[in-house]
Design a protein around this motif. Structure first.
Motif, PDB file in Angstrom:
ATOM      1  N   ASN A  77      -7.262   2.128  -6.650  1.00  0.00           N
ATOM      2  CA  ASN A  77      -7.210   3.493  -6.153  1.00  0.00           C
ATOM      3  C   ASN A  77      -8.107   3.553  -4.922  1.00  0.00           C
ATOM      4  N   MET A  78      -7.530   3.779  -3.754  1.00  0.00           N
ATOM      5  CA  MET A  78      -8.295   3.768  -2.503  1.00  0.00           C
ATOM      6  C   MET A  78      -9.136   5.029  -2.328  1.00  0.00           C
ATOM      7  N   GLU A 110       0.859  -1.181   0.000  1.00  0.00           N
ATOM      8  CA  GLU A 110       0.000   0.000   0.000  1.00  0.00           C
ATOM      9  C   GLU A 110       0.895   1.231   0.000  1.00  0.00           C
ATOM     10  N   GLY A 111       0.504   2.243  -0.769  1.00  0.00           N
ATOM     11  CA  GLY A 111       1.292   3.462  -0.817  1.00  0.00           C
ATOM     12  C   GLY A 111       0.834   4.345  -1.960  1.00  0.00           C
ATOM     13  N   LEU A 129      -0.943  11.711  -8.520  1.00  0.00           N
ATOM     14  CA  LEU A 129      -0.656  10.698  -7.504  1.00  0.00           C
ATOM     15  C   LEU A 129      -1.956  10.147  -6.964  1.00  0.00           C
ATOM     16  N   ALA A 130      -1.916   8.914  -6.485  1.00  0.00           N
ATOM     17  CA  ALA A 130      -3.100   8.324  -5.849  1.00  0.00           C
ATOM     18  C   ALA A 130      -2.649   7.329  -4.794  1.00  0.00           C
ATOM     19  N   ARG A 131      -3.401   7.244  -3.718  1.00  0.00           N
ATOM     20  CA  ARG A 131      -3.151   6.229  -2.689  1.00  0.00           C
ATOM     21  C   ARG A 131      -3.733   4.922  -3.208  1.00  0.00           C
ATOM     22  N   VAL A 132      -2.885   3.875  -3.293  1.00  0.00           N
ATOM     23  CA  VAL A 132      -3.317   2.620  -3.897  1.00  0.00           C
ATOM     24  C   VAL A 132      -2.939   1.426  -3.036  1.00  0.00           C
TER      25      VAL A 132
END
Length: 146
Positions: free
Chosen positions: A93-94, A50-51, A133-136
């Motif tokens: 994509n969270m 996760e990141g 950017l995206a938190r995934v």
């Protein structure tokens, strides 16, 4: 000189035999508390990593990737630091719940906190073109192996 070396070797051998042997502690010498280990490992979390995800800019089109193939921004590919080339990843994509399956064909990203770089086509499907950017979360694809 030779006699001296032989004498030293024999003497050291005899001294080594005089050393006390290591023994296991007796029941009285053991500590009061015993170390307990869980019988089963904790359940797998299901996801690999996760990141933050970023995407390749337009200047990389046609340039060779670490796997040797040319980068095509219209293909669903990605860069990962350690996973083997050809590994299929599902990137989720969270922030918006969108996901895409990509194939690892390059190394990177080499920016702290980032776990994957995706192609432009993958970034569009994930809905991250505007922010960059995206938190995934990264998962292995269900039916595909790498």
């Amino acid at each position: 000189m030779r006699r001296l070396l032989v004498g030293l070797t024999v003497g050291l051998g005899l001294l080594a035999g005089c050393a006390p042997r290591a023994t296991r502690p007796t029941a009285e010498e053991k500590p009061d508390r015993e170390v307990t280990r869980p019988e089963k490992p904790p359940p797998a979390r299901g996801w690999l990593e996760e990141g933050l995800a970023s995407y390749y800019g337009p200047g990389f089109a046609g340039r060779p990737t670490a796997s040797g193939e040319k980068f095509n921004p219209q293909k669903l590919t990605a860069a990962h630091k350690k996973l083997p080339f050809g590994t299929c990843l599902r990137v989720v994509n969270m922030e918006n719940g969108r996901s895409v399956e990509v194939r690892v064909n390059d190394r990177g990203p080499f920016v702290k906190g980032r776990v994957v770089d995706v192609s432009t086509a993958a970034a569009k499907q994930l809905g991250m073109m505007e922010k960059g950017l995206a938190r995934v979360r990264l998962y292995r694809c269900a039916d595909k192996t790498g």
